[in-house]
Write a protein that holds these residues in place. Structure first.
Motif, mmCIF file in Angstrom:
data_model
loop_
_atom_site.group_PDB
_atom_site.id
_atom_site.type_symbol
_atom_site.label_atom_id
_atom_site.label_comp_id
_atom_site.label_asym_id
_atom_site.label_seq_id
_atom_site.Cartn_x
_atom_site.Cartn_y
_atom_site.Cartn_z
ATOM 1 N N HIS A 65 0.808 -1.213 0.000
ATOM 2 C CA HIS A 65 0.000 0.000 0.000
ATOM 3 C C HIS A 65 0.846 1.270 0.000
ATOM 4 O O HIS A 65 0.375 2.324 -0.369
ATOM 5 N N ASP A 66 2.114 1.126 0.421
ATOM 6 C CA ASP A 66 3.007 2.281 0.338
ATOM 7 C C ASP A 66 3.286 2.560 -1.142
ATOM 8 O O ASP A 66 3.699 1.685 -1.885
ATOM 9 N N GLU A 67 3.056 3.810 -1.527
ATOM 10 C CA GLU A 67 3.118 4.132 -2.956
ATOM 11 C C GLU A 67 4.524 3.917 -3.538
ATOM 12 O O GLU A 67 4.676 3.397 -4.637
ATOM 13 N N ASP A 68 5.555 4.298 -2.764
ATOM 14 C CA ASP A 68 6.924 4.127 -3.245
ATOM 15 C C ASP A 68 7.270 2.650 -3.419
ATOM 16 O O ASP A 68 7.925 2.265 -4.393
ATOM 17 N N ILE A 69 6.806 1.839 -2.453
ATOM 18 C CA ILE A 69 7.086 0.400 -2.546
ATOM 19 C C ILE A 69 6.357 -0.190 -3.750
ATOM 20 O O ILE A 69 6.909 -0.999 -4.494
ATOM 21 N N ALA A 70 5.109 0.256 -3.964
ATOM 22 C CA ALA A 70 4.345 -0.237 -5.113
ATOM 23 C C ALA A 70 5.078 0.108 -6.411
ATOM 24 O O ALA A 70 5.168 -0.718 -7.323
ATOM 25 N N ARG A 71 5.629 1.307 -6.486
ATOM 26 C CA ARG A 71 6.385 1.693 -7.694
ATOM 27 C C ARG A 71 7.644 0.842 -7.844
ATOM 28 O O ARG A 71 7.987 0.410 -8.944
ATOM 29 N N ALA A 72 8.327 0.628 -6.715
ATOM 30 C CA ALA A 72 9.550 -0.197 -6.766
ATOM 31 C C ALA A 72 9.209 -1.608 -7.233
ATOM 32 O O ALA A 72 9.884 -2.179 -8.095
ATOM 33 N N LEU A 73 8.125 -2.148 -6.683
ATOM 34 C CA LEU A 73 7.712 -3.503 -7.052
ATOM 35 C C LEU A 73 7.370 -3.569 -8.540
ATOM 36 O O LEU A 73 7.763 -4.520 -9.234
#
Lengths: 467, 467
Positions: A40-48
Motif C-alpha cells: 500500500h506504500d506508494e513508493d514500494i508499489a512503484r519499486a515492485l
C-alpha cells in the motif's frame, strides 16, 4: 446478466465491508473476505512494479535456485571455533540474528554472552562478565557473518566446538554450535555453574568423541536424513525426533568402532539419546549451506537468510550482498508451558528461521501434523501453511517431499517480490524464550516474518536496476 | 415438491444403475453410487437381525473392549521357544494363520518349515526336510494356539529365540519370533545355508545379547513406543522405521552397560540398525497381548484375531472360543518390485494382520501417509482407510492417536455385526510374498479380510443366543 439476477445471489465481498451492506440488505447471501491491497506504500508499489516480469531477475533467480538445489551439505567433523572460523577475534562472541550492540540486546542474549565469558575464563561470575561485555573489550558479530548459525541466543565463543558442514558442490563450509539439550541452557540465557560445566563437558568429552566417531564414519550427507525425517513427522526445525534418531543410528556403530572408552561412550550416547533436538543445529547448518550457495547472484530477489536477535528480525537477499533488511522482531502466537503467558515471552529470537528460509520448518509443516500439539493449531493449519508458502516461493525442492500432500515438494526460494505483492508473510515455527535470562523456553508457536523487511528489500533491489 | 422440479436436478442414484437411465435421458445430472444390500444371504441376514440392538452383546463388547484398552504389553525378555511355550512338542513347528496340513500349505510356508527342520538338525538338506515334514513325524500348529504370532510364514521351531511380552494387568504372556531382517529370510520360505547360519547367529549371539540388554534395561512398555511411532509416520505394521529407531534408542544405553564384548555389541547394533522392521515382531506380540485380553468374553462380537496361512484367512471372535472362521486368502492389490506382478504373488500370508485387528496397521494408516509409496494409493486414501474403519469398530483407542486427523483416536474393536451389516471389510496393509519358496518379498499392498469369515462368525454367534 439477466440470468444472473434472476437466481438467488451468493456474493463474496472482498475488501471494504461496507460494499456488502446494501447487498445483504437486499436479501442476498454475503461472505466477507478481509483483504487490503498489498504494497500500500506508494513508493514500494512503484519499486515492485519495476521488478515484476523482468527476464533478468527470473534468470538470476533460476541461477540462485539451481545453486540452492544443487548444494549437498555434508557433515565432515567437529572443530573448535577459533580454529575453524576465519577471522574470529580472540575476544569476539557471535550471536544470532542481524548485528546488534550490547546495549540493545535482549536479556536472554546478554545472559548467554555473560555465560560464554565465564566459560572462556574471561570473567569469574556472570555479573563480572556483564560489566566486561559492556566495557567494549568484547566484540560482537552475527554468526551469519562467519558462515555459522545458532538457535535462540546463538552464542559461539572462541573455544566452543562447532559442527563443520561442507558443500563439495560449491566448495563452501558452514558451521553451527552443538545442541546443549533441554532445560537450563546457555541458548536461553542461563549461565549458572552447572550450565558452564555442561559446556565444558561438551568441549572436553562430547566434541572429541564426535571427532573420533566422524573420522570412523566418514562423510555424512545431511539432505537424505532431513528428507527421510520429513516422512517421519519432523519438519526438522521444532520437531527433530526422527532426524535425531536417524543420526544416532548412523553415529552409534561408528562410535563403537572408534575406540572410545566405555564411560565416554555410555555418557555420550546417553546425552545424544536424551535430546530430540540434537539434530536441529545440523539441520540449521545444512540449510545455511544450501542458502549460501544461492547467495550473491546479482539481480536475484530470493531470500537467503531470515534471522532474529530477539530485538530485530533481519533478512538477506541473494542479489543485495551483505545488507540486512530489518524490522522489530515479532511476538509469537503460541502455546505456553503451564504458568507462562505472552507477557513472559521474549520477541522472536534465533537463527533457526534459516530452516524456513530453506523450505523446511513451518514451510514443510504438512510433513509434521503432530507439531500442532506443540505450536498450536490443527492438522489442517499445518497443511495450509505448506500450501500457502507456495504463493511466495520461486520453486519447489524435490529433495524434500511432503507425504500428506501426496509427496508435493516443499515450497522454497522466498521471493521478496511475491511476499510484497501478495502480502503473505513467511511463516515460522519457533520456540519461545522467556524475556528474562536463564528461565529458558516458556512455549512454542507460530510467527511470521515482518513484511517491512521485504518491502525495504524490494526498494533496495529496485535501486540496483537503473534502466 | 413443485419447487424441487422447477430447478435443474442433480441426482445421486444408489444401487441399480438402470434407475438412473430415464433421469439422465430427461436431461438431469446423475451420479451413480455402486451399492448392493449387505448380508444378501437370507440366513445371514436373519442371524444378524437376531444380534443387533442387544444389550447383552453391547455389555459383553464393552467388557472385551475395556480389557483390550487396559492391557499393558511389556517387553520382559527373550527366551527359547521350547523353554517358554507351554505344551510345545519336541518335533513341533508353529506357523502363521489358522490350522493347515502339510499337504495344503503354500510353497513359502513349506520352504520355511524345511529350513526350520534343517536349523533344528532334524534334516541335512531342505529336500530331506520336506520328506520328513510330509512323513507325519513333524506336527504343525498355528502360532496363535501358543499365544504367539509371526510375520509371513511365521515359523517358530523349538530352539528359536522368542520375544516375551507380559501384560501385568491380565497376567498374560504372548510371544513372537525375532525379525530376521530383509533379503533372503526364512519367513519368505528361503532355506539356503546362509539363511540357516543367520538363524544360528540370532540364536547364539543376538538372543543372549538381547537377554543381557533387557536384564539391564528392565521392563519396557510397548504401547508408548507404538503411540510415539504413530506420530512419526509409522503405522507399526509395514512402516516400523520410527518404532525401530525408538527401540534402538532404549536398547543401546542398556547394551553398553550390559558388559557385552565389543564385537558382539558392534555386530548386534549393526544388525538391529540395518532393519527398519526390527520392531514389527514386537508390535505384533503387543497387539496379540491386547487382543488376548479381550478374548473369551461370552457373547462378545469383537474380533480378537485375523491371520492368514497363505491359503486361508481366519478370524477368531471374543465370544466364540477357539474356533477359526475361515475363507480363501485374498490376492493383494499392491505395488510390485521391478520384474514381478500379481502372477508371482502368493495369496495373503502371515499373522501380522493382528496389527489391524488391534487398530493399528492399515486402521491407523492416517498416521502414515508416506506408506502409500510402498503399498500404493494416495495420502487421501490413507486418511479414508482410518475413517472408514470407524464404521465397523466398537470404539476408539485413545492410546493411539492420528495427528493428520487432528489426533482422532484410532478405530479399534472390529465388530463382526458391523462388518456384515455394512459390507465394509477390514483393510490390511501387507507385504506380498512370492508364491515360490525363498524368492522373498515381491511387493506390498492393501487387501481386505474376506467378508465370508465374518458372516460365518455372525451365524455361529447367533446360534449361541437361544432366546
Amino acid at each position: 446478466m439477466s440470468d444472473l439476477f434472476g437466481a438467488p445471489l451468493s456474493v463474496i465481498n472482498v475488501g471494504l465491508a461496507q460494499f456488502a451492506e446494501p447487498i445483504r440488505a437486499a436479501g442476498a447471501n454475503v461472505v466477507d473476505v478481509e483483504w487490503a491491497p498489498p504494497a500500500h506504500d506508494e513508493d514500494i508499489a512503484r519499486a515492485l512494479a519495476r521488478l515484476v516480469n523482468r527476464a533478468d531477475i527470473e534468470a538470476a533467480n533460476q541461477t540462485a535456485f539451481g545453486r540452492y538445489l544443487a548444494a549437498q551439505p555434508t557433515l565432515k567433523g567437529v572443530g573448535i571455533a577459533r580454529d575453524v572460523l576465519d577471522g574470529l577475534g580472540e575476544r569476539m562472541i557471535l550471536h544470532s540474528g542481524p548485528p546488534i550492540t550490547w546495549d540493545e540486546m535482549c536479556a536472554p542474549v546478554r545472559g548467554a554472552i555473560a555465560g560464554a565469558c565465564v566459560y572462556e575464563g574471561w570473567a569469574e561470575t556472570p555479573a563480572e562478565a556483564e560489566t566486561l561485555a559492556g566495557s567494549g573489550e568484547i566484540s560482537f558479530a552475527p554468526c551469519h557473518h562467519f558462515g555459522a548459525v545458532g538457535p535462540m541466543a546463538g552464542i559461539i565463543s572462541p573455544s566452543m566446538p562447532l559442527w563443520i558442514i561442507e558443500d563439495p558442490v560449491h566448495d563452501h563450509t558452514t558451521f553451527s554450535n552443538l545442541n546443549e539439550g533441554l532445560g537450563k541452557v546457555l541458548r536461553f540465557g542461563a549461565n549458572s555453574p552447572d550450565v558452564i560445566a555442561h559446556l565444558e563437558w561438551m568441549r572436553d568429552v562430547l566434541a572429541p568423541a564426535l571427532v573420533a566417531t566422524l573420522e570412523t564414519l566418514g562423510d555424512l550427507e545431511l539432505k537424505p536424513i532431513m528428507a527421510q525425517a520429513l516422512h517421519m513427522g519432523d519438519e526438522v526445525h521444532n520437531r527433530n525426533g526422527a532426524a535425531s534418531a536417524l543420526l544416532i543410528k548412523r553415529l552409534i556403530p561408528a562410535a563403537l568402532d572408534a575406540g572410545l572408552d566405555a564411560k565416554t561412550l555410555s555418557d555420550v550416547v546417553t546425552f545424544i539419546n536424551s535430546n530430540d533436538h540434537f539434530f536441529l543445529n545440523l539441520s540449521m547448518a545444512a540449510c545455511k549451506s544450501m542458502l549460501d550457495a544461492a547467495h550473491g547472484v546479482p539481480g536475484s530477489s530470493l531470500v537467503t537468510a531470515m534471522a532474529r536477535n530477539g530485538v530485530n528480525f533481519g533478512i538477506r537477499v541473494s542479489g543485495l550482498g551483505d545488507t540486512w533488511f530489518e524490522a522489530p522482531a515479532s511476538i509469537i502466537d503460541g502455546l505456553f508451558f503451564p504458568g507462562y503467558s505472552t507477557a513472559d515471552a521474549n520477541p522472536d529470537l534465533g537463527d533457526s528461521s534459516i530452516t524456513e528460509t530453506c523450505g523446511i520448518g513451518a514451510f514443510a509443516m504438512a510433513a509434521s501434523p503432530a507439531i500442532v500439539q506443540f505450536v498450536g493449531g490443527t492438522a489442517s493449519d499445518a497443511l495450509a501453511n505448506s500450501r500457502r508458502m507456495g504463493h511466495i516461493t520461486f520453486g519447489r525442492n524435490t529433495a524434500f517431499t511432503l507425504p500428506a500432500l501426496d509427496f508435493m515438494a516443499t515450497p522454497a526460494g522466498i521471493d521478496i517480490r511475491k511476499v510484497v505483492d501478495t502480502g503473505i508473510a513467511p511463516v515460522i515455527n519457533t520456540g519461545i524464550a522467556h524475556r528474562e535470562a536463564g528461565i529458558g523456553q516458556v512455549g512454542a508457536g507460530i510467527t511470521h516474518a515482518p513484511l517491512t523487511c521485504f518491502s525495504a528489500a524490494v526498494a533496495a533491489l529496485a535501486e540496483t536496476f537503473v534502466d
